[in-house]
Design a protein around this motif. Structure first.
Motif, mmCIF file in Angstrom:
data_model
loop_
_atom_site.group_PDB
_atom_site.id
_atom_site.type_symbol
_atom_site.label_atom_id
_atom_site.label_comp_id
_atom_site.label_asym_id
_atom_site.label_seq_id
_atom_site.Cartn_x
_atom_site.Cartn_y
_atom_site.Cartn_z
ATOM 1 N N ALA A 26 0.819 -1.217 0.000
ATOM 2 C CA ALA A 26 0.000 0.000 0.000
ATOM 3 C C ALA A 26 0.849 1.262 0.000
ATOM 4 O O ALA A 26 0.434 2.304 -0.534
ATOM 5 C CB ALA A 26 -0.933 -0.011 1.216
ATOM 6 N N TRP A 27 2.037 1.189 0.588
ATOM 7 C CA TRP A 27 2.883 2.383 0.659
ATOM 8 C C TRP A 27 3.581 2.708 -0.649
ATOM 9 O O TRP A 27 4.131 3.818 -0.817
ATOM 10 C CB TRP A 27 3.935 2.224 1.762
ATOM 11 N N LEU A 28 3.612 1.773 -1.586
ATOM 12 C CA LEU A 28 4.348 1.977 -2.828
ATOM 13 C C LEU A 28 3.527 2.844 -3.783
ATOM 14 O O LEU A 28 2.613 2.361 -4.460
ATOM 15 C CB LEU A 28 4.680 0.628 -3.470
ATOM 16 N N GLN A 29 3.826 4.120 -3.820
ATOM 17 C CA GLN A 29 3.092 5.086 -4.631
ATOM 18 C C GLN A 29 4.102 5.967 -5.361
ATOM 19 O O GLN A 29 4.924 6.626 -4.721
ATOM 20 C CB GLN A 29 2.202 5.974 -3.746
ATOM 21 N N GLY A 30 4.057 5.972 -6.667
ATOM 22 C CA GLY A 30 4.985 6.810 -7.410
ATOM 23 C C GLY A 30 5.181 6.315 -8.826
ATOM 24 O O GLY A 30 4.364 5.542 -9.350
ATOM 25 N N THR A 31 6.264 6.748 -9.452
ATOM 26 C CA THR A 31 6.517 6.435 -10.851
ATOM 27 C C THR A 31 7.928 5.885 -11.032
ATOM 28 O O THR A 31 8.906 6.512 -10.594
ATOM 29 C CB THR A 31 6.349 7.688 -11.734
ATOM 30 N N LEU A 32 8.014 4.727 -11.656
ATOM 31 C CA LEU A 32 9.293 4.174 -12.089
ATOM 32 C C LEU A 32 9.549 4.709 -13.485
ATOM 33 O O LEU A 32 8.792 4.433 -14.418
ATOM 34 C CB LEU A 32 9.258 2.645 -12.092
ATOM 35 N N LEU A 33 10.598 5.495 -13.637
ATOM 36 C CA LEU A 33 10.915 6.164 -14.902
ATOM 37 C C LEU A 33 12.212 5.573 -15.447
ATOM 38 O O LEU A 33 13.241 5.579 -14.763
ATOM 39 C CB LEU A 33 11.055 7.666 -14.651
ATOM 40 N N ARG A 34 12.169 5.062 -16.679
ATOM 41 C CA ARG A 34 13.304 4.334 -17.244
ATOM 42 C C ARG A 34 13.663 4.879 -18.632
ATOM 43 O O ARG A 34 12.853 5.521 -19.303
ATOM 44 C CB ARG A 34 12.968 2.843 -17.371
ATOM 45 N N ALA A 69 11.050 0.912 2.137
ATOM 46 C CA ALA A 69 9.748 1.055 2.793
ATOM 47 C C ALA A 69 9.805 2.255 3.729
ATOM 48 O O ALA A 69 10.870 2.596 4.253
ATOM 49 C CB ALA A 69 9.411 -0.213 3.572
ATOM 50 N N PRO A 70 8.695 2.934 3.949
ATOM 51 C CA PRO A 70 8.688 4.078 4.875
ATOM 52 C C PRO A 70 9.043 3.633 6.290
ATOM 53 O O PRO A 70 8.584 2.597 6.763
ATOM 54 C CB PRO A 70 7.251 4.594 4.783
ATOM 55 N N GLY A 71 9.894 4.398 6.929
ATOM 56 C CA GLY A 71 10.294 4.068 8.290
ATOM 57 C C GLY A 71 11.167 2.841 8.387
ATOM 58 O O GLY A 71 11.305 2.254 9.468
ATOM 59 N N ALA A 72 11.793 2.450 7.273
ATOM 60 C CA ALA A 72 12.607 1.224 7.259
ATOM 61 C C ALA A 72 13.779 1.335 8.220
ATOM 62 O O ALA A 72 14.430 2.368 8.306
ATOM 63 C CB ALA A 72 13.102 0.959 5.844
ATOM 64 N N LYS A 73 14.034 0.244 8.942
ATOM 65 C CA LYS A 73 15.182 0.184 9.847
ATOM 66 C C LYS A 73 16.295 -0.684 9.276
ATOM 67 O O LYS A 73 17.468 -0.432 9.516
ATOM 68 C CB LYS A 73 14.735 -0.344 11.207
ATOM 69 N N ASP A 74 15.917 -1.705 8.537
ATOM 70 C CA ASP A 74 16.903 -2.586 7.929
ATOM 71 C C ASP A 74 17.250 -2.098 6.531
ATOM 72 O O ASP A 74 16.408 -1.544 5.819
ATOM 73 C CB ASP A 74 16.381 -4.021 7.852
ATOM 74 N N GLU A 75 18.490 -2.342 6.120
ATOM 75 C CA GLU A 75 18.960 -1.890 4.810
ATOM 76 C C GLU A 75 18.153 -2.488 3.658
ATOM 77 O O GLU A 75 17.986 -1.855 2.607
ATOM 78 C CB GLU A 75 20.441 -2.248 4.661
ATOM 79 N N GLY A 98 17.396 4.043 -14.725
ATOM 80 C CA GLY A 98 16.297 4.929 -14.382
ATOM 81 C C GLY A 98 16.223 5.160 -12.890
ATOM 82 O O GLY A 98 17.148 4.855 -12.139
ATOM 83 N N LEU A 99 15.099 5.720 -12.468
ATOM 84 C CA LEU A 99 14.907 6.034 -11.050
ATOM 85 C C LEU A 99 13.430 5.933 -10.685
ATOM 86 O O LEU A 99 12.560 5.824 -11.560
ATOM 87 C CB LEU A 99 15.459 7.421 -10.718
ATOM 88 N N PHE A 100 13.163 5.955 -9.381
ATOM 89 C CA PHE A 100 11.798 5.916 -8.872
ATOM 90 C C PHE A 100 11.480 7.263 -8.254
ATOM 91 O O PHE A 100 12.260 7.801 -7.460
ATOM 92 C CB PHE A 100 11.622 4.808 -7.836
ATOM 93 N N ILE A 101 10.337 7.824 -8.615
ATOM 94 C CA ILE A 101 9.893 9.118 -8.101
ATOM 95 C C ILE A 101 8.704 8.870 -7.186
ATOM 96 O O ILE A 101 7.605 8.536 -7.648
ATOM 97 C CB ILE A 101 9.480 10.066 -9.238
ATOM 98 N N ALA A 102 8.918 8.998 -5.889
ATOM 99 C CA ALA A 102 7.820 8.814 -4.931
ATOM 100 C C ALA A 102 6.888 10.014 -4.993
ATOM 101 O O ALA A 102 7.331 11.157 -5.098
ATOM 102 C CB ALA A 102 8.380 8.647 -3.523
ATOM 103 N N ASP A 103 5.581 9.764 -4.925
ATOM 104 C CA ASP A 103 4.641 10.883 -5.012
ATOM 105 C C ASP A 103 3.784 11.012 -3.757
ATOM 106 O O ASP A 103 2.716 11.597 -3.786
ATOM 107 C CB ASP A 103 3.750 10.774 -6.250
#
Length: 547
Positions: free
Chosen positions: A26-34, A463-469, A515-520
């Motif tokens: 659910a937290w994965l929101q954005g655009t993968l741009l390649r 992931a948001p608030g991630a503690k592990d690498e 490319g990169l990921f743009i979180a929205d």
């Protein structure tokens, strides 16, 4: 192989909804741009090399559990000129284009002279760079193109030379925590000197200088390193950084400027001016970001070709840096389109396998150390740095893993000590057939693969608030050699490497490069979504099984 490499791809100008199987976090929101090459034939003319193809941008927009795909050719000056002429009229690195044969002799002579130090293409097909709030398609020339990441529309052209004297620049810049861009380029025979230039582009206009609205106008030269050869500078695709240092490898894979100056009239490509000199050394340059000066000790290692730095960090007075290295330059040669035929898998074999190598460089070499002694005392690596009689230091790497390319890391750990490498898996063929997670600490790996599937560079999204690498997901655009299997976006749990979801699209998708990921979403929204997802998981765990 024409299914993957040689055939021109169709644009998907309007967003098309993907068929999703599995569950997208659910937290994965954005655009993968390649970005990557998508057109190799214009009219009756054809590019020689896969890396020459016209840039085709594509994106996967992820929102509320749905994914939409679109693609569009970069409307560069190169693209427009080629399409208007209905043939290739702008030269690329592996393909030299020529003027209209009907031109008179004086026009031809002027054209030859103008190619001495060529005005390179703006066909920016390699990567996407973020600069402040803007995004740019990039290649390795002095030109980049601003793009709209939502519509993939091509906007203005930026010429690095207006702000810093470079003819070539990497497509793998680094970003600091403020979003400032650090990049490198080569200045060819500028005022009688050839040098490697490290430059910094601010993310925003500095305070007190708001009258100049563009951050580009505040680009500054960070440091310059003289080329060991005036007329044969090193080719490089990337460089490394730590919190306080920059690592640059001046490798014996060199561009012959005299040959390049005459390539046009000799009807040869610029790629033919590149040569690997296996009898020479690879010099390791370390630049202190605080003083903006190179470290005085001379470090070197054996001849090798490196396209991708993985990561680097500082430990107990040493710099540790990891690269993907080859024994020669066979990788580039294999991607000539003449080699990408139906017998590619059988006939096109690398003469060296890409290997993850770890180097360690002592920042403060012991002047009293004996000649031949190892200056590296780290328990974390077997890499060595041997003191020589003339004061130079010969570095020998630790070989960590064989068969990796297109490496990515959790960028929050860029320049810092880290544990995981995410990469495409290759062996003697340069074609990726799997995605690999390599654990540097335990020397173990996890893999994803599927028959007939070729994965693109795996990109880690935390992931948001991630503690592990490795708390997050891996995104990779997958194409297939099976015409009956549609391409798809793969979403893996980065920790377990199990598939979470895939989004199949009935489109003509190309094999891309970077490319990169743009979180929205902002941080609070992401945390709320992640919290809701965790509650859902807990609820599922306590829910009674069906009877």
């Amino acid at each position: 192989m024409d299914i993957i490499f040689g055939r021109n791809r169709k644009e998907q100008l309007e967003p098309v909804r993907a068929k999703v199987t599995g569950k997208i976090p659910a937290w994965l929101q954005g655009t993968l741009l390649r970005n990557g090459p998508g057109m190799h034939t214009v009219g009756e003319s054809r590019y020689n090399h896969w890396f020459d193809g016209l840039a085709l941008l594509h994106s996967f927009t992820i929102r509320d559990g749905e994914i939409y795909y679109r693609s569009k050719y970069l409307r560069s000056d190169t693209y427009n000129a080629n399409i208007e002429a209905n043939r290739i009229v702008v030269s690329e690195f592996g393909t030299m284009a020529y003027p209209d044969p009907c031109k008179n002799i004086f026009s031809k002579a002027f054209t030859y002279l103008s190619h001495t130090i060529p005005d390179f293409t703006d066909n920016c097909l390699i990567n996407i760079m973020k600069c402040g709030e803007d995004f740019y398609a990039t290649s390795e020339t002095n030109y980049i193109r601003k793009i709209n990441p939502q519509t993939l529309e091509t906007l203005e052209k930026v010429d690095y030379r207006k702000y810093v004297a470079v003819n070539l620049a990497t497509s793998h810049p680094h970003y600091d925590e403020a979003g400032n861009v650090l990049n490198m380029g080569t200045s060819i025979v500028e005022k009688g000197k050839t040098k490697y230039v490290i430059f910094k582009i601010p993310a925003t206009v500095p305070e007190g200088k708001k009258q100049q609205k563009s951050p580009w106008k505040h680009t500054e030269v960070f440091c310059s390193i003289p080329s060991r050869s005036l007329l044969s500078p090193s080719y490089y695709h990337s460089f490394g950084v730590t919190e306080n240092y920059v690592i640059f490898l001046e490798q014996p894979f060199r561009l012959d400027i005299l040959k390049m100056a005459t390539a046009y009239i000799r009807r040869m490509s610029w790629a033919s001016c590149l040569a690997f000199h296996r009898e020479e050394k690879t010099y390791i340059h370390i630049i202190d970001q605080r003083t903006r000066q190179p470290v005085q000790t001379k470090f070197y290692t054996d001849a090798m070709v490196v396209f991708h730095h993985v990561n680097a960090y500082e430990e107990d007075g040493c710099i540790v840096f990891d690269v993907i290295a080859y024994e020669d330059n066979s990788l580039y040669q294999l991607f000539y389109l003449a080699n990408l035929n139906q017998d590619f898998k059988e006939n096109s074999r690398l003469t060296s396998v890409p290997t993850l190598r770890r180097f360690a460089v002592p920042l403060h070499a012991d002047k009293n150390a004996e000649v031949g002694s190892n200056l590296i005392k780290l328990a974390s690596t077997t890499a060595t740095a041997l003191k020589e009689e003339d004061g130079q230091v010969y570095c020998q790497p630790e070989f960590l893993y064989e068969g990796l390319e297109l490496p990515r890391v959790n960028y929050a750990h860029n320049g810092k000590r880290y544990r995981y490498v995410f990469a495409a898996g290759v062996q003697w063929s340069p074609i990726p057939t799997k995605i690999i997670k390599y654990d540097i600490l335990t020397k173990s790996s996890l893999k994803w693969r599927e028959d007939d599937c070729w994965p693109a560079e795996p990109l880690f999204v935390p992931a948001p608030g991630a503690k592990d690498e490795d708390d997050g997901v891996i995104l990779s655009a997958i194409v297939s050699t099976d015409p009956q299997k549609p391409p798809f976006l793969l979403i893996l749990d980065a920790k377990s490497f199990t598939e979470l979801a895939r989004a199949s699209v009935d489109v003509d998708m190309h094999m891309d490069l970077h490319g990169l990921f743009i979180a929205d979403m902002d941080g609070d929204a992401k945390k709320q979504a992640a919290s809701e997802e965790q509650r859902d998981r807990a609820s599922d765990c306590h829910r009674a099984p069906p009877t």
